[in-house]
Design a protein around this motif. Structure first.
Motif, PDB file in Angstrom:
ATOM      1  N   LEU A 164      47.591 -34.342  12.310  1.00 15.16           N
ATOM      2  CA  LEU A 164      48.966 -34.774  12.598  1.00 15.16           C
ATOM      3  C   LEU A 164      49.219 -34.826  14.106  1.00 15.16           C
ATOM      4  CD1 LEU A 164      51.860 -35.461  11.621  1.00 15.16           C
ATOM      5  CD2 LEU A 164      52.332 -32.983  11.659  1.00 15.16           C
ATOM      6  N   ALA A 165      48.764 -33.787  14.836  1.00 12.25           N
ATOM      7  CA  ALA A 165      49.002 -33.727  16.287  1.00 12.25           C
ATOM      8  C   ALA A 165      48.349 -34.920  16.980  1.00 12.25           C
ATOM      9  CB  ALA A 165      48.465 -32.415  16.857  1.00 12.25           C
ATOM     10  N   ALA A 166      47.113 -35.248  16.603  1.00 15.93           N
ATOM     11  CA  ALA A 166      46.420 -36.381  17.224  1.00 15.93           C
ATOM     12  C   ALA A 166      47.164 -37.685  16.930  1.00 15.93           C
ATOM     13  CB  ALA A 166      44.974 -36.457  16.737  1.00 15.93           C
ATOM     14  N   MET A 167      47.696 -37.800  15.701  1.00 15.39           N
ATOM     15  CA  MET A 167      48.413 -39.018  15.313  1.00 15.39           C
ATOM     16  C   MET A 167      49.694 -39.176  16.125  1.00 15.39           C
ATOM     17  SD  MET A 167      47.837 -41.440  13.055  1.00 15.39           S
ATOM     18  CE  MET A 167      46.977 -40.851  11.588  1.00 15.39           C
ATOM     19  N   LEU A 168      50.481 -38.088  16.199  1.00 16.01           N
ATOM     20  CA  LEU A 168      51.764 -38.164  16.918  1.00 16.01           C
ATOM     21  C   LEU A 168      51.530 -38.376  18.415  1.00 16.01           C
ATOM     22  CD1 LEU A 168      53.768 -35.320  15.113  1.00 16.01           C
ATOM     23  CD2 LEU A 168      53.875 -37.789  14.709  1.00 16.01           C
ATOM     24  N   MET A 169      50.503 -37.711  18.965  1.00 13.38           N
ATOM     25  CA  MET A 169      50.239 -37.855  20.399  1.00 13.38           C
ATOM     26  C   MET A 169      49.710 -39.246  20.714  1.00 13.38           C
ATOM     27  SD  MET A 169      50.770 -36.219  23.173  1.00 13.38           S
ATOM     28  CE  MET A 169      50.844 -34.442  22.844  1.00 13.38           C
ATOM     29  N   ALA A 170      48.909 -39.823  19.817  1.00 14.41           N
ATOM     30  CA  ALA A 170      48.400 -41.182  20.040  1.00 14.41           C
ATOM     31  C   ALA A 170      49.555 -42.186  20.033  1.00 14.41           C
ATOM     32  CB  ALA A 170      47.367 -41.542  18.974  1.00 14.41           C
ATOM     33  N   GLU A 171      50.521 -41.981  19.138  1.00 17.03           N
ATOM     34  CA  GLU A 171      51.682 -42.887  19.097  1.00 17.03           C
ATOM     35  C   GLU A 171      52.526 -42.710  20.362  1.00 17.03           C
ATOM     36  OE1 GLU A 171      52.539 -45.485  17.695  1.00 17.03           O
ATOM     37  OE2 GLU A 171      54.668 -45.622  17.278  1.00 17.03           O
ATOM     38  N   LYS A 172      52.665 -41.454  20.821  1.00 16.88           N
ATOM     39  CA  LYS A 172      53.398 -41.212  22.079  1.00 16.88           C
ATOM     40  C   LYS A 172      52.658 -41.877  23.251  1.00 16.88           C
ATOM     41  CE  LYS A 172      55.045 -37.832  25.311  1.00 16.88           C
ATOM     42  NZ  LYS A 172      55.826 -36.631  25.503  1.00 16.88           N
ATOM     43  N   ALA A 173      51.328 -41.721  23.298  1.00 15.67           N
ATOM     44  CA  ALA A 173      50.535 -42.322  24.381  1.00 15.67           C
ATOM     45  C   ALA A 173      50.713 -43.843  24.377  1.00 15.67           C
ATOM     46  CB  ALA A 173      49.060 -41.953  24.229  1.00 15.67           C
ATOM     47  N   ALA A 174      50.790 -44.426  23.192  1.00 13.92           N
ATOM     48  CA  ALA A 174      50.981 -45.879  23.099  1.00 13.92           C
ATOM     49  C   ALA A 174      52.339 -46.276  23.674  1.00 13.92           C
ATOM     50  CB  ALA A 174      50.844 -46.335  21.647  1.00 13.92           C
ATOM     51  N   LYS A 175      53.362 -45.443  23.404  1.00  8.68           N
ATOM     52  CA  LYS A 175      54.701 -45.731  23.961  1.00  8.68           C
ATOM     53  C   LYS A 175      54.661 -45.646  25.483  1.00  8.68           C
ATOM     54  CE  LYS A 175      57.681 -44.441  20.113  1.00  8.68           C
ATOM     55  NZ  LYS A 175      57.523 -43.302  19.227  1.00  8.68           N
ATOM     56  N   VAL A 176      53.969 -44.623  26.003  1.00  9.55           N
ATOM     57  CA  VAL A 176      53.830 -44.465  27.454  1.00  9.55           C
ATOM     58  C   VAL A 176      53.098 -45.676  28.036  1.00  9.55           C
ATOM     59  CG1 VAL A 176      52.738 -43.077  29.273  1.00  9.55           C
ATOM     60  CG2 VAL A 176      53.926 -41.944  27.376  1.00  9.55           C
ATOM     61  N   PHE A 177      52.039 -46.103  27.355  1.00  6.45           N
ATOM     62  CA  PHE A 177      51.227 -47.252  27.794  1.00  6.45           C
ATOM     63  C   PHE A 177      52.100 -48.502  27.909  1.00  6.45           C
ATOM     64  CE2 PHE A 177      46.753 -49.035  27.739  1.00  6.45           C
ATOM     65  CZ  PHE A 177      47.105 -50.371  27.866  1.00  6.45           C
ATOM     66  N   VAL A 178      52.868 -48.782  26.836  1.00  2.00           N
ATOM     67  CA  VAL A 178      53.692 -50.001  26.818  1.00  2.00           C
ATOM     68  C   VAL A 178      54.744 -49.947  27.927  1.00  2.00           C
ATOM     69  CG1 VAL A 178      55.414 -51.273  25.466  1.00  2.00           C
ATOM     70  CG2 VAL A 178      53.287 -50.520  24.380  1.00  2.00           C
ATOM     71  N   GLY A 179      55.374 -48.774  28.106  1.00  2.00           N
ATOM     72  CA  GLY A 179      56.388 -48.619  29.158  1.00  2.00           C
ATOM     73  C   GLY A 179      55.774 -48.754  30.542  1.00  2.00           C
ATOM     74  N   ALA A 180      54.628 -48.107  30.749  1.00  2.00           N
ATOM     75  CA  ALA A 180      53.967 -48.161  32.065  1.00  2.00           C
ATOM     76  C   ALA A 180      53.482 -49.577  32.362  1.00  2.00           C
ATOM     77  CB  ALA A 180      52.807 -47.170  32.103  1.00  2.00           C
ATOM     78  N   ALA A 181      53.072 -50.307  31.315  1.00  2.25           N
ATOM     79  CA  ALA A 181      52.591 -51.686  31.511  1.00  2.25           C
ATOM     80  C   ALA A 181      53.729 -52.576  32.033  1.00  2.25           C
ATOM     81  CB  ALA A 181      52.024 -52.237  30.209  1.00  2.25           C
ATOM     82  N   GLN A 182      54.964 -52.283  31.592  1.00  5.25           N
ATOM     83  CA  GLN A 182      56.112 -53.076  32.062  1.00  5.25           C
ATOM     84  C   GLN A 182      56.389 -52.834  33.544  1.00  5.25           C
ATOM     85  OE1 GLN A 182      59.025 -51.796  29.229  1.00  5.25           O
ATOM     86  NE2 GLN A 182      58.304 -53.202  27.654  1.00  5.25           N
ATOM     87  N   LEU A 183      55.879 -51.698  34.055  1.00  8.19           N
ATOM     88  CA  LEU A 183      56.085 -51.338  35.465  1.00  8.19           C
ATOM     89  C   LEU A 183      54.824 -51.596  36.283  1.00  8.19           C
ATOM     90  CD1 LEU A 183      57.994 -47.995  34.788  1.00  8.19           C
ATOM     91  CD2 LEU A 183      58.994 -50.179  35.461  1.00  8.19           C
ATOM     92  N   GLY A 184      53.904 -52.396  35.746  1.00  6.64           N
ATOM     93  CA  GLY A 184      52.711 -52.755  36.505  1.00  6.64           C
ATOM     94  C   GLY A 184      51.508 -51.863  36.242  1.00  6.64           C
ATOM     95  N   GLY A 185      51.629 -50.904  35.320  1.00  8.24           N
ATOM     96  CA  GLY A 185      50.549 -49.950  35.003  1.00  8.24           C
ATOM     97  C   GLY A 185      49.881 -50.265  33.694  1.00  8.24           C
ATOM     98  N   PRO A 186      49.372 -49.220  33.003  1.00  4.23           N
ATOM     99  CA  PRO A 186      49.382 -47.813  33.424  1.00  4.23           C
ATOM    100  C   PRO A 186      48.369 -47.531  34.539  1.00  4.23           C
ATOM    101  CG  PRO A 186      48.872 -48.054  31.058  1.00  4.23           C
ATOM    102  CD  PRO A 186      48.794 -49.393  31.673  1.00  4.23           C
ATOM    103  N   ILE A 187      48.657 -46.466  35.296  1.00  6.01           N
ATOM    104  CA  ILE A 187      47.635 -45.908  36.183  1.00  6.01           C
ATOM    105  C   ILE A 187      46.902 -44.864  35.348  1.00  6.01           C
ATOM    106  CG2 ILE A 187      47.227 -44.504  38.242  1.00  6.01           C
ATOM    107  CD1 ILE A 187      49.759 -45.851  39.426  1.00  6.01           C
ATOM    108  N   PHE A 188      45.604 -45.102  35.091  1.00  4.34           N
ATOM    109  CA  PHE A 188      44.846 -44.190  34.223  1.00  4.34           C
ATOM    110  C   PHE A 188      44.283 -43.028  35.027  1.00  4.34           C
ATOM    111  CE2 PHE A 188      44.452 -48.361  32.068  1.00  4.34           C
ATOM    112  CZ  PHE A 188      45.010 -48.022  30.854  1.00  4.34           C
ATOM    113  N   LEU A 189      44.008 -41.910  34.351  1.00  7.17           N
ATOM    114  CA  LEU A 189      43.311 -40.783  34.980  1.00  7.17           C
ATOM    115  C   LEU A 189      41.863 -41.187  35.229  1.00  7.17           C
ATOM    116  CD1 LEU A 189      44.600 -37.880  32.672  1.00  7.17           C
ATOM    117  CD2 LEU A 189      45.423 -38.453  34.972  1.00  7.17           C
ATOM    118  N   SER A 190      41.279 -40.664  36.310  1.00  8.80           N
ATOM    119  CA  SER A 190      39.874 -40.971  36.588  1.00  8.80           C
ATOM    120  C   SER A 190      38.986 -40.216  35.586  1.00  8.80           C
ATOM    121  CB  SER A 190      39.506 -40.544  38.004  1.00  8.80           C
ATOM    122  OG  SER A 190      39.487 -39.128  38.077  1.00  8.80           O
ATOM    123  N   GLU A 191      37.753 -40.669  35.440  1.00  9.59           N
ATOM    124  CA  GLU A 191      36.804 -40.005  34.533  1.00  9.59           C
ATOM    125  C   GLU A 191      36.621 -38.537  34.910  1.00  9.59           C
ATOM    126  OE1 GLU A 191      32.616 -41.478  33.545  1.00  9.59           O
ATOM    127  OE2 GLU A 191      33.811 -43.312  33.454  1.00  9.59           O
TER     128      GLU A 191
END
Ligand SMILES: [Zn+2]
Length: 251
Positions: A203-230
């Motif tokens: 459940l935690a992985a599912m909810l966090m993946a959906e949250k990460a997707a929301k962050v991704f979509v929002g950051a993409a609207q602002l020219g991102g996302p800026i990803f963490l380095s390896e």
């Protein structure tokens, strides 16, 4: 008293099927759990996660389902027949067509529960040209804690046996590369699978993946996302306080 694994699987299913979460609607998605040495429980075809009941789960034999992965091609009727024959109780409902990938993932070391849904925001990205970036990159520390250092990426594949075979191939490649089991598998133009040793980690992985997707979509609207380095991802994954949080979250 219900079997505790069955009870946990019903709890996971109801959590994943909650309407307000937007992860699955109507008959979308499925769940499974390892039961005994050779058996697992999987959601029956056409049932609803949010209202799943005991008799909507089918107990199947791994030894009857796993050999299907070795077949080059089977007709839909042959797969249906094999899945019906794999049931422990011949009066039980028909297992989901995705019962084959559930069986294989539950045969991995340490994996006891598997969840599969079609979340709205994750699918916004999986249906876009940037799908692979969501799988391969990480944006924030808790995403690494709950979803791992990366997700397995499955290119667009027909559901059923073919999908199970590609999931097996890509998951093996992931384990070889990262020396650990994945927590998240993303399927292009389709949805997400999360897996773990407890229903809470799925459940935690599912909810966090959906949250990460929301962050991704929002950051993409602002020219991102800026990803963490390896290097940053590896450092966070190896930190003792992150390992402590994973244990506290029953990951
Ligand atoms: Zn699906």
């Amino acid at each position: 008293m219900k079997n505790p694994i069955l009870q946990d699987l019903l709890t996971l299913s109801h959590e994943l099927g909650r309407e307000d979460r937007g992860l699955a609607m109507l008959g979308e998605g499925n769940t499974s759990a390892r039961l005994g040495d050779d058996t697992y429980l999987v959601k029956a075809s056409g049932t609803c996660l949010g209202t799943l009941k005991e008799d909507d789960l089918v107990e199947c034999r791994l030894s009857a389902v796993l050999p299907l992965l070795e077949k080059d091609s089977l007709t839909d009727q042959q797969i249906d027949g094999a899945l019906l024959a794999a049931r422990v109780d011949p009066k039980a409902k028909k297992p989901s067509v995705e019962a084959v990938f559930h069986a294989w993932l539950l045969s991995l070391p340490g994996i006891k529960f598997v969840g599969h849904t079609h979340p709205t925001t994750v699918n916004q990205i999986l249906c876009s040209p940037r799908a692979q970036e969501l799988a391969e990159r990480r944006m924030f520390p808790d995403e690494i804690v709950c979803c791992g250092v990366a997700s397995v990426f499955i290119p667009l594949t027909d559901p059923g046996l073919k999908l199970a075979q590609v999931i097996r191939r890509e998951t093996k490649a992931y384990v070889k590369k990262h020396q650990q089991q994945p927590r998240v598998i993303l399927i292009q133009n389709h949805g997400i699978i999360t897996l773990g040793g407890t229903w809470q980690s799925v459940l935690a992985a599912m909810l966090m993946a959906e949250k990460a997707a929301k962050v991704f979509v929002g950051a993409a609207q602002l020219g991102g996302p800026i990803f963490l380095s390896e290097e940053t991802v590896a450092r966070i994954a190896g930190r003792p306080d992150e390992a402590y949080r994973q244990r506290a979250l029953k990951m």
